[in-house]
Motif scaffolding. Structure first.
Motif, PDB file in Angstrom:
ATOM      1  N   LYS A  58      15.144 -14.846  18.819  1.00 41.13           N
ATOM      2  CA  LYS A  58      16.005 -13.687  18.591  1.00 41.13           C
ATOM      3  C   LYS A  58      17.356 -14.529  19.328  1.00 41.13           C
ATOM      4  O   LYS A  58      18.424 -14.351  18.958  1.00 41.13           O
ATOM      5  CB  LYS A  58      15.940 -12.575  19.254  1.00 41.13           C
ATOM      6  N   CYS A  61      19.288 -16.647  17.048  1.00 43.13           N
ATOM      7  CA  CYS A  61      19.778 -16.241  16.115  1.00 43.13           C
ATOM      8  C   CYS A  61      21.249 -15.557  16.556  1.00 43.13           C
ATOM      9  O   CYS A  61      22.434 -15.551  15.952  1.00 43.13           O
ATOM     10  CB  CYS A  61      18.956 -15.179  15.594  1.00 43.13           C
ATOM     11  N   GLN A  62      21.160 -14.963  17.754  1.00 47.47           N
ATOM     12  CA  GLN A  62      22.198 -14.350  18.450  1.00 47.47           C
ATOM     13  C   GLN A  62      23.110 -15.322  18.722  1.00 47.47           C
ATOM     14  O   GLN A  62      24.608 -14.844  18.664  1.00 47.47           O
ATOM     15  CB  GLN A  62      21.847 -13.523  19.552  1.00 47.47           C
ATOM     16  N   ARG A 125      11.628 -12.644   9.819  1.00 46.97           N
ATOM     17  CA  ARG A 125      11.892 -12.473  11.291  1.00 46.97           C
ATOM     18  C   ARG A 125      13.150 -12.808  11.949  1.00 46.97           C
ATOM     19  O   ARG A 125      13.825 -12.292  12.540  1.00 46.97           O
ATOM     20  CB  ARG A 125      10.792 -13.369  12.027  1.00 46.97           C
ATOM     21  N   HIS A 129      16.274 -10.588  13.461  1.00 45.53           N
ATOM     22  CA  HIS A 129      16.773 -11.485  14.874  1.00 45.53           C
ATOM     23  C   HIS A 129      18.408 -11.229  14.614  1.00 45.53           C
ATOM     24  O   HIS A 129      19.024 -10.942  15.545  1.00 45.53           O
ATOM     25  CB  HIS A 129      16.362 -12.607  15.185  1.00 45.53           C
ATOM     26  N   GLN A 179       9.467  -6.259   9.360  1.00 49.85           N
ATOM     27  CA  GLN A 179      10.759  -6.483   9.924  1.00 49.85           C
ATOM     28  C   GLN A 179      11.711  -5.583   9.583  1.00 49.85           C
ATOM     29  O   GLN A 179      13.020  -5.629  10.019  1.00 49.85           O
ATOM     30  CB  GLN A 179      11.082  -8.032   9.505  1.00 49.85           C
TER      31      GLN A 179
END
Length: 351
Positions: A58, A61-62, A125, A129, A179
């Motif tokens: 995550k 992705c952030q 996923r 994220h 998800q």
């Protein structure tokens, strides 16, 4: 009603080995400077994203999301058209579709399918994220070679084909469900999901899986001579993504919908830049707004005449000019009044 979001741009057709089209930073600055508010990311482009890593981290992705937002943009959706295609490939197309696969699985259809399924689950996923709840892809195809069959199709072939397609996709759909992300299939010639009827067949084969939804692109319907306006009336509840792409269909005494094996420029049906073809975008935007479709209007540039540079420049203002700000007020409210039961009875002639 709901206002369509935009303008946004799908980066797939603009990727290049030269700057600014070879990096996420370069493309973000380019898109922002042209007036776009969002980007749609093709996840097979390693210069933009490592999908496997995105599905695992995550934080990664952030980091990408933060970079995009630093340019005043949003990530509208992630897409897996190439990976989704490889979930279901008829053997007649093995050699050509191997071009979409990594070297380690080329020439091995079983391994290629397993890789594609793994990629799709990573995409589920990764979408979560990013904080996204929709995802765009292709269905792949086991039956397309029988669309205009000779000899005729054996009884039960179509049913078996959709059962197999659903069997391959159900574990992927279940991962997306876990998800909280919808899978939006781009209904497209060459895919087993290429019109309304085939979408319904697939939906039924998956037991009406709630994550089966649609990426609406009217250009593909022009080439099939399908009513792309009434399509919205039929399927608006499933439309969660929207590609703004135009097309035209100009048959002659020598060629029609099958194109005579010609290049795009020579076909009766060919893709055009928005506004240069035959698609009625004013009605489309009105319908999507009226039905409250919560979608981004995303330019997908595919034109056999106009350059991508001009297409990109013209795309943002074209989309912006078609976005309708959904009204929260009725135009005749000025003539209304509060409910008066006795007055209503008098109007109806009720004692």
């Amino acid at each position: 009603m709901k206002t369509v979001k935009g303008p946004a741009v799908y980066l797939a057709q603009f990727m290049d080995s030269k700057a600014p089209f070879n990096s996420l930073d370069g493309l973000c600055k380019w898109a922002a400077d042209l007036g776009y508010k969002g980007i749609q990311i093709p996840t097979w482009e390693s210069a933009l994203i490592d999908l496997k890593k995105a599905g695992e981290s995550k934080d990664y992705c952030q980091e990408i999301k933060g970079k995009v937002e630093s340019y005043g943009l949003e990530v509208t959706e992630l897409c897996t058209h190439l990976q989704g295609q490889l979930v279901a490939v008829h053997s007649a197309y093995d050699t050509m579709f191997d071009n979409f696969a990594p070297d380690e699985v080329k020439g091995n259809p079983k391994a290629r399918t397993e890789w594609a399924v793994d990629q799709m689950k990573s995409a589920a996923r990764a979408s979560r994220h990013f904080g996204l709840d929709v995802h765009g892809t292709f269905s792949g195809s086991l039956l397309w070679h029988t669309a205009h069959p000779w000899p005729q199709r054996p009884e039960g072939l179509v049913e078996m084909g959709f059962q197999e397609l659903a069997k391959r996709w159900t574990p992927i759909l279940n991962e997306f469900d876990e998800q909280g992300v919808d899978v939006c299939y781009e209904v497209h010639p060459g895919e087993d999901l290429h019109d309304g009827v085939t979408f319904e067949r697939f939906l039924e084969a998956t037991n009406n899986h709630k994550r089966v939804n649609l990426l609406y692109d009217p250009s593909h319907f022009v080439l099939q001579q399908l009513d792309y306006i009434s399509y919205i009336d039929h399927y608006h509840e499933f439309i969660k993504m929207f590609h703004v792409k135009d097309a035209e269909f100009n048959p002659t005494g020598k060629k029609g919908s099958f194109g005579g094996y010609g290049d795009w420029i020579d076909r009766a049906g060919r893709y055009r830049h928005p506004g240069d073809g035959q698609v009625d975008f004013k009605t489309i935007f009105s319908k999507l707004t009226e039905y409250g479709c919560d979608v981004w209007a995303v330019l997908e540039w595919e034109c056999c005449i106009k350059s991508p540079d001009q297409g990109a420049r013209e795309g943002a203002p074209f989309i912006q000019s078609h976005i309708i700000e959904a009204t929260e007020k009725k135009f005749d409210d000025f003539a209304g009044s509060e409910i008066d039961e006795q007055k209503l009875k008098r109007i109806l002639g009720i004692n």
